[in-house]
Design a protein around this motif. Sequence first.
Motif, mmCIF file in Angstrom:
data_model
loop_
_atom_site.group_PDB
_atom_site.id
_atom_site.type_symbol
_atom_site.label_atom_id
_atom_site.label_comp_id
_atom_site.label_asym_id
_atom_site.label_seq_id
_atom_site.Cartn_x
_atom_site.Cartn_y
_atom_site.Cartn_z
ATOM 1 N N GLY A 150 9.421 5.114 -21.366
ATOM 2 C CA GLY A 150 9.714 4.597 -20.029
ATOM 3 C C GLY A 150 8.529 4.752 -19.094
ATOM 4 N N PHE A 151 7.743 5.807 -19.304
ATOM 5 C CA PHE A 151 6.553 6.022 -18.475
ATOM 6 C C PHE A 151 5.568 4.870 -18.645
ATOM 7 N N GLN A 152 5.532 4.268 -19.839
ATOM 8 C CA GLN A 152 4.620 3.140 -20.083
ATOM 9 C C GLN A 152 5.026 1.948 -19.209
ATOM 10 N N ARG A 153 6.340 1.682 -19.121
ATOM 11 C CA ARG A 153 6.826 0.565 -18.304
ATOM 12 C C ARG A 153 6.548 0.845 -16.827
ATOM 13 N N LYS A 154 6.791 2.076 -16.413
ATOM 14 C CA LYS A 154 6.495 2.442 -15.017
ATOM 15 C C LYS A 154 5.003 2.317 -14.743
ATOM 16 N N ALA A 155 4.194 2.775 -15.678
ATOM 17 C CA ALA A 155 2.742 2.719 -15.485
ATOM 18 C C ALA A 155 2.267 1.277 -15.326
ATOM 19 N N ARG A 156 2.872 0.353 -16.056
ATOM 20 C CA ARG A 156 2.506 -1.065 -15.912
ATOM 21 C C ARG A 156 2.830 -1.574 -14.509
ATOM 22 N N ARG A 157 4.036 -1.258 -14.035
ATOM 23 C CA ARG A 157 4.430 -1.682 -12.681
ATOM 24 C C ARG A 157 3.543 -1.026 -11.640
ATOM 25 N N TRP A 158 3.266 0.260 -11.820
ATOM 26 C CA TRP A 158 2.470 0.995 -10.850
ATOM 27 C C TRP A 158 1.033 0.487 -10.827
ATOM 28 N N ARG A 159 0.510 0.119 -11.980
ATOM 29 C CA ARG A 159 -0.855 -0.414 -12.046
ATOM 30 C C ARG A 159 -0.946 -1.716 -11.265
ATOM 31 N N LYS A 160 0.068 -2.571 -11.410
ATOM 32 C CA LYS A 160 0.085 -3.827 -10.659
ATOM 33 C C LYS A 160 0.122 -3.548 -9.151
ATOM 34 N N LEU A 161 0.936 -2.583 -8.740
ATOM 35 C CA LEU A 161 0.984 -2.226 -7.318
ATOM 36 C C LEU A 161 -0.379 -1.739 -6.824
ATOM 37 N N ALA A 162 -1.015 -0.879 -7.604
ATOM 38 C CA ALA A 162 -2.321 -0.346 -7.210
ATOM 39 C C ALA A 162 -3.358 -1.460 -7.111
ATOM 40 N N LEU A 163 -3.342 -2.380 -8.068
ATOM 41 C CA LEU A 163 -4.288 -3.501 -8.022
ATOM 42 C C LEU A 163 -3.997 -4.436 -6.848
ATOM 43 N N ASP A 164 -2.702 -4.662 -6.577
ATOM 44 C CA ASP A 164 -2.336 -5.493 -5.421
ATOM 45 C C ASP A 164 -2.791 -4.842 -4.121
ATOM 46 N N MET A 165 -2.661 -3.513 -4.029
ATOM 47 C CA MET A 165 -3.091 -2.796 -2.829
ATOM 48 C C MET A 165 -4.587 -3.017 -2.575
ATOM 49 N N ILE A 166 -5.355 -3.118 -3.636
ATOM 50 C CA ILE A 166 -6.799 -3.318 -3.514
ATOM 51 C C ILE A 166 -7.150 -4.792 -3.344
ATOM 52 N N ALA A 198 0.833 -1.209 0.000
ATOM 53 C CA ALA A 198 0.000 0.000 0.000
ATOM 54 C C ALA A 198 0.866 1.257 0.000
ATOM 55 N N ALA A 199 1.923 1.265 0.788
ATOM 56 C CA ALA A 199 2.801 2.441 0.846
ATOM 57 C C ALA A 199 3.469 2.673 -0.511
ATOM 58 N N GLN A 200 3.914 1.598 -1.159
ATOM 59 C CA GLN A 200 4.530 1.744 -2.476
ATOM 60 C C GLN A 200 3.514 2.242 -3.501
ATOM 61 N N ALA A 201 2.303 1.712 -3.448
ATOM 62 C CA ALA A 201 1.270 2.130 -4.400
ATOM 63 C C ALA A 201 0.924 3.603 -4.210
ATOM 64 N N VAL A 202 0.792 4.032 -2.973
ATOM 65 C CA VAL A 202 0.477 5.443 -2.706
ATOM 66 C C VAL A 202 1.623 6.329 -3.178
ATOM 67 N N HIS A 203 2.851 5.885 -2.943
ATOM 68 C CA HIS A 203 4.016 6.660 -3.385
ATOM 69 C C HIS A 203 4.005 6.838 -4.905
ATOM 70 N N THR A 204 3.672 5.771 -5.636
ATOM 71 C CA THR A 204 3.642 5.875 -7.096
ATOM 72 C C THR A 204 2.522 6.791 -7.571
ATOM 73 N N LEU A 205 1.389 6.755 -6.872
ATOM 74 C CA LEU A 205 0.287 7.652 -7.247
ATOM 75 C C LEU A 205 0.685 9.111 -7.055
ATOM 76 N N VAL A 206 1.393 9.385 -5.978
ATOM 77 C CA VAL A 206 1.854 10.747 -5.717
ATOM 78 C C VAL A 206 2.851 11.173 -6.787
ATOM 79 N N ALA A 207 3.776 10.274 -7.132
ATOM 80 C CA ALA A 207 4.777 10.597 -8.159
ATOM 81 C C ALA A 207 4.115 10.845 -9.509
ATOM 82 N N ALA A 208 3.130 10.031 -9.846
ATOM 83 C CA ALA A 208 2.462 10.179 -11.142
ATOM 84 C C ALA A 208 1.603 11.437 -11.207
#
Length: 176
Positions: free
Chosen positions: A108-124, A73-83
Amino acid sequence: RQHRRLLHQEFHPSAALRFRPHELRASHGLIRRILEHPDDLFGHLRQMAGETIMAITYGLEVQAKNDPYIVTAAQAVHTLVAAAVPGAYLVDMMPILKYVPYWMPFAGFQRKARRWRKLALDMINLPYAAAKRNIENGDSTPSFVLNSLEKMDESGDLELQEYIIKSTAGTMYAGE
């Protein structure tokens, strides 16, 4: 709107009293951790907040350190703030770039977005799945998820109601 209604039903002042034991347990843990390691106050406060949120939202007991639900959850929130920082990515200034395949240069943003999406989905999904498992096994404690699932309208769209419960629960850590 349905998310707000659901939150209000579970967390209006008199209903929130049933979560007091979770808050007391987390407070006692905070005091114990401060006494043992007084140099990491910020980390202890973050752990207490995560512990309280996970207990109240999902009825989950968390690990004293490096709990996977809190870390995710902390990683997902951090990525949302960065994005959310305007202009942080070239795609903000050139929206056409969102259609560029992820393997292309400057994507590169596309690759980050894929990783960040997985984090956000895992958080949920991960804590929700654990809470559902506990409920099915009869090991659940009072929580937002348990109470909301019990109050589902059997005559309505059960899949939609469960989606609303899961997504509302998933936003609780993000609002920390």
